[in-house]
Design an enzyme around this catalytic site. Structure first.
Site, PDB file in Angstrom:
ATOM      1  CG  ASP B 186      -1.819   1.256   1.255  1.00  0.00           C
ATOM      2  OD1 ASP B 186      -1.609   2.186   0.436  1.00  0.00           O
ATOM      3  OD2 ASP B 186      -2.709   1.307   2.111  1.00  0.00           O
ATOM      4  CG  HIS B 191       0.110   5.582   4.622  1.00  0.00           C
ATOM      5  ND1 HIS B 191      -0.698   5.869   5.694  1.00  0.00           N
ATOM      6  CD2 HIS B 191      -0.706   5.026   3.684  1.00  0.00           C
ATOM      7  CE1 HIS B 191      -1.941   5.474   5.427  1.00  0.00           C
ATOM      8  NE2 HIS B 191      -1.967   4.968   4.218  1.00  0.00           N
ATOM      9  CB  ILE B 206      -1.584   8.978   9.206  1.00  0.00           C
ATOM     10  CG1 ILE B 206      -2.210   8.601   7.842  1.00  0.00           C
ATOM     11  CG2 ILE B 206      -1.960  10.413   9.579  1.00  0.00           C
ATOM     12  CD1 ILE B 206      -3.729   8.610   7.833  1.00  0.00           C
ATOM     13  N   GLY B 209      -3.950   2.288   8.532  1.00  0.00           N
ATOM     14  CA  GLY B 209      -4.924   1.685   9.441  1.00  0.00           C
ATOM     15  C   GLY B 209      -4.649   0.201   9.635  1.00  0.00           C
TER      16      GLY B 209
END
Lengths: 283, 283
Positions: B186, B191, B206, B209
């Site tokens: 991903d 990110h 961030i 998840g």
């Protein structure tokens, strides 16, 4: 050792494909983004504008295995003694390379001591044939001495200056550093399996010598190369002792013109792990 | 959204090859060997006797992309809302899988709010056809509300008990955690790239998840599953807020029979990042 035949061996050209994921994994496995304030920022770890670390060719060289095998060396008794790099230009973030090695020379230290074997691996662009780098390994072959070769010779050893270092830079490693570094391809259990490490005479699994090598290069690249990989023209070391994952590697540097002499010491134990370091800077 | 057509979409079966390197990279990117005294030892990070983490199927599911595309969803306004897993048996350390997804159902929250879309991806052995796991995503599609579908429905939300947690376990993340996690596939710049993150309304890049998800599963696996991946039968969460790399994730657990309820809080900010967690243990 098959001597003098080993001197004429050329490894079959090996094709090596790599891409951004390989380059980023290599950088992360050297801790290139472990510190949030690393002045290199995302240069080596994010595909946008990605640069490759100068020592990246060291893990893409594929020719030493065939030389060891065809040269009849006693694989299990080989110690990785020295590592050198001549970098013409940094590798692009993805590409197809050709790696081809030859034996540069051998030194016979005697049956009780062993042999030194120098292997030179040239990394070139598969399409244009233009070389990127030469990776030179010195193997200390403890099981191959007394083969009747020359007792002298080998590659020159650089001596670091006698004065106090001009600069020191401490870079941490992490408990899982060797486990991550293994994903670059060197899956020797010595770097993961406690039993194997104890059988080899170590307290626990050790960090790859080439991981320490890459971390030392990161230190010099930051200290004197503005984190620009094209500033590094050569990077040579002698391995003195292993690092245990989690220890801090202090690179001590002496700059004289375009040459940075260096060694590396483990902060926690005061043990020298890299000696006789020589980095040549390009303007 | 193409409704009701979306309800009939089946993604083309996608072939997924993976090996030990993928499984180990996944585990290391969840910090599985970050602590030298992790009670799981080398179980998830060394190829000898390698086990895969129970949440590994989450990154091997390939079917949601086609559903999003064929279903005409507004990709740029999708938020990853919930993640569920039914694990029949842990994946072997290498294999060839088939991933195939379908839309489980949709909920229309209104034009101003958006739509909930549930996608179920079944991961099976490519040779035998036997399923390993079902991965269920709930997408909150902010740009797709008001399509005229049912206003109620969706998947049940688990409530954690009212009492104080039975157990808490803090697991650290590292500054480069998201950079490493990205290598699982991903590569959303959110990110990694500070500019992208700020444009999306975050202070800085961030954590994924699914990285937080995997870390929560490691916590429960350690606390109640003896680090045996076959002990986890189901693992469901709702994402509440992102984690910033470097923060510490505290998983708070409540055990009632075979069900462990949980949520996750960032120690440094006191923010809940995972809510409504439900883990089902197998005997």
């Amino acid at each position: 050792m098959r001597y003098p035949e080993i001197l004429a061996i050329r490894s079959a050209p090996a094709s090596v494909d790599y891409d951004e994921k390989d380059a980023i994994l290599y950088a992360l496995s050297l801790g290139a983004a472990a510190e949030p304030d690393d002045p290199a920022g995302l240069a080596f770890v994010y595909e946008k504008g990605l640069l490759t670390l100068p020592t990246f060719p060291a893990i893409l060289a594929r020719g030493s295995g065939p030389i060891i095998e065809e040269g009849g060396l006693d694989y299990l008794r080989i110690v990785h003694g020295e590592q050198r790099l001549r970098l013409l230009r940094p590798l692009p973030p993805r590409g197809r390379l050709v790696s081809q090695a030859r034996c540069l020379g051998v030194v016979d230290k005697g049956a009780d001591k062993g042999a030194l074997v120098n292997i030179e691996d040239t990394i070139s662009d598969a399409e244009t044939g233009e070389p990127y780098a030469t990776v030179i390994l010195t193997l200390f072959c403890r099981g191959d001495g007394g083969f009747g070769g020359p007792a002298e010779g080998g590659l020159p050893i650089h001596e670091v200056p006698d004065r106090a270092p001009d600069l020191e830079l401490a870079l941490p490693t992490r408990p899982d550093q060797a486990l991550l570094y293994r994903l670059n391809g060197d899956t020797n259990p010595l770097h993961a399996d406690p039993e194997t490490a104890v059988r080899a005479g170590f307290e626990r699994p050790i960090l790859h010598g080439l991981c320490t090598y890459g971390i030392a290069a990161r230190a010099i690249l930051r200290a004197y190369g503005e984190n620009r990989p094209d500033r590094i023209a050569a990077f040579d070391v002698r391995f003195a002792s292993p690092v245990y994952p989690g220890e801090t590697i202090v690179t001590r540097m002496w700059k004289d013109g375009a040459v940075v002499s260096f060694d590396c010491v483990v902060a926690e134990r005061g043990v020298t792990v890299i000696r006789n370091g020589r980095c040549e800077l390009r303007a």
